[in-house]
Motif scaffolding. Sequence first.
Motif, PDB file in Angstrom:
ATOM      1  N   PRO A 122      -3.145   1.920   7.654  1.00 13.75           N
ATOM      2  CA  PRO A 122      -1.728   1.884   7.260  1.00 13.75           C
ATOM      3  C   PRO A 122      -1.113   0.497   7.297  1.00 13.75           C
ATOM      4  O   PRO A 122      -0.238   0.186   6.481  1.00 13.75           O
ATOM      5  N   GLN A 123      -1.536  -0.371   8.210  1.00 10.42           N
ATOM      6  CA  GLN A 123      -0.971  -1.716   8.254  1.00 10.42           C
ATOM      7  C   GLN A 123      -1.343  -2.505   7.006  1.00 10.42           C
ATOM      8  O   GLN A 123      -0.500  -3.182   6.399  1.00 10.42           O
ATOM      9  N   ARG A 124      -2.602  -2.433   6.599  1.00 14.61           N
ATOM     10  CA  ARG A 124      -3.041  -3.133   5.384  1.00 14.61           C
ATOM     11  C   ARG A 124      -2.360  -2.542   4.153  1.00 14.61           C
ATOM     12  O   ARG A 124      -1.970  -3.275   3.243  1.00 14.61           O
ATOM     13  N   LEU A 125      -2.221  -1.222   4.117  1.00 18.81           N
ATOM     14  CA  LEU A 125      -1.558  -0.599   2.981  1.00 18.81           C
ATOM     15  C   LEU A 125      -0.107  -1.056   2.891  1.00 18.81           C
ATOM     16  O   LEU A 125       0.375  -1.435   1.822  1.00 18.81           O
ATOM     17  N   GLN A 126       0.585  -1.039   4.011  1.00 23.18           N
ATOM     18  CA  GLN A 126       1.991  -1.429   4.007  1.00 23.18           C
ATOM     19  C   GLN A 126       2.158  -2.875   3.551  1.00 23.18           C
ATOM     20  O   GLN A 126       3.129  -3.212   2.870  1.00 23.18           O
ATOM     21  N   ALA A 127       1.199  -3.726   3.892  1.00 21.30           N
ATOM     22  CA  ALA A 127       1.298  -5.141   3.536  1.00 21.30           C
ATOM     23  C   ALA A 127       1.203  -5.367   2.030  1.00 21.30           C
ATOM     24  O   ALA A 127       1.794  -6.313   1.508  1.00 21.30           O
ATOM     25  N   VAL A 128       0.458  -4.503   1.315  1.00 18.83           N
ATOM     26  CA  VAL A 128       0.283  -4.726  -0.122  1.00 18.83           C
ATOM     27  C   VAL A 128       1.256  -3.924  -0.970  1.00 18.83           C
ATOM     28  O   VAL A 128       1.318  -4.138  -2.189  1.00 18.83           O
ATOM     29  N   LEU A 129       2.031  -3.032  -0.387  1.00 17.75           N
ATOM     30  CA  LEU A 129       2.945  -2.209  -1.182  1.00 17.75           C
ATOM     31  C   LEU A 129       3.881  -3.049  -2.053  1.00 17.75           C
ATOM     32  O   LEU A 129       4.137  -2.679  -3.205  1.00 17.75           O
ATOM     33  N   PRO A 130       4.423  -4.180  -1.568  1.00 21.11           N
ATOM     34  CA  PRO A 130       5.304  -4.973  -2.439  1.00 21.11           C
ATOM     35  C   PRO A 130       4.601  -5.571  -3.656  1.00 21.11           C
ATOM     36  O   PRO A 130       5.274  -6.017  -4.591  1.00 21.11           O
ATOM     37  N   SER A 165       0.221   6.145   6.814  1.00 20.40           N
ATOM     38  CA  SER A 165       0.175   5.589   5.459  1.00 20.40           C
ATOM     39  C   SER A 165       1.074   6.368   4.521  1.00 20.40           C
ATOM     40  O   SER A 165       1.804   5.792   3.706  1.00 20.40           O
ATOM     41  N   LEU A 166       1.021   7.691   4.616  1.00 17.35           N
ATOM     42  CA  LEU A 166       1.853   8.529   3.764  1.00 17.35           C
ATOM     43  C   LEU A 166       3.329   8.264   4.023  1.00 17.35           C
ATOM     44  O   LEU A 166       4.123   8.111   3.076  1.00 17.35           O
ATOM     45  N   ALA A 167       3.708   8.179   5.297  1.00 16.84           N
ATOM     46  CA  ALA A 167       5.111   7.921   5.630  1.00 16.84           C
ATOM     47  C   ALA A 167       5.556   6.559   5.107  1.00 16.84           C
ATOM     48  O   ALA A 167       6.665   6.419   4.566  1.00 16.84           O
ATOM     49  N   ALA A 168       4.700   5.538   5.253  1.00 18.49           N
ATOM     50  CA  ALA A 168       5.051   4.198   4.776  1.00 18.49           C
ATOM     51  C   ALA A 168       5.198   4.176   3.263  1.00 18.49           C
ATOM     52  O   ALA A 168       6.109   3.533   2.715  1.00 18.49           O
ATOM     53  N   LEU A 169       4.312   4.895   2.560  1.00 20.68           N
ATOM     54  CA  LEU A 169       4.361   4.925   1.097  1.00 20.68           C
ATOM     55  C   LEU A 169       5.629   5.622   0.612  1.00 20.68           C
ATOM     56  O   LEU A 169       6.314   5.130  -0.294  1.00 20.68           O
TER      57      LEU A 169
END
Length: 253
Positions: A122-130, A165-169
């Motif tokens: 989830p940390q890596r996913l959150q970093a690339v969302l922008p 990850s789902l919550a961050a997305l």
Amino acid sequence: MGVSAPRVASRHGPAVQRELQVGGLTPFTSIDYPGQLSAVVFVQGCPWRCGYCHNPHLQARGQPAGPRWGDVLDFLRRRAGLLDAVVFSGGEPTLDPALPQAMAEVRALGFKVGLHSAGVNPQRLQAVLPLLDWVGLDVKAPLAVDADHARVTGVRGGTAPVRRSLAALVQHSRASGLAFECRTTAHPALLDDTALLAVADELAAAGVVNWALQIARPQGGVGPLPAVVSGYPSPATMKHLLAQLPATTVRRG
């Protein structure tokens, strides 16, 4: 001007250049990014061992499997104006620390950027969302019971990171308008109708709108799954799924 590849400090000397570990490239597809003509970059590495996996050769990292990232960029430069988007798939792309830089380089060429992820980091996913224009998040199984999830992935401890990850997305999508869908590969030997109902309930509660049920194709996978017979999911189950998530789509074959 392109963006230079990231460099990693070494205790034995100066920083060394790091580039995305590519496992393969699909030069043209119309199905991996909804409504866009795209290329797909397959990234090496995945911690899970799903029985229906069609890319088991990408599970290990560090194997000489695909083109160099620089060669992929050269290919994409020649396709500027002909393709709409580039999708990073896998394997699990967020395992590669060079992913953000690779996405930035693709965006600098004028392409939209998509991501296929199972939410394992989830940390890596959150970093690339922008850096993203669209995300396809795989939700393998109900997330309430880790043992049920592990029956699909072959690895315990996967539910907590997927929930984060789902919550961050969902949160990022609400704030930015980022388009995404959740996808579940469905096979009655792994997910019966009760499990599918549980996934739908969890996704609806999380705020998901778009959900794709991808009926597993046993051919090409690593596990001995029988062919899916007609009638799965049952009409009653589909009625409930559509009540929970009206935008649900079913993809077969």
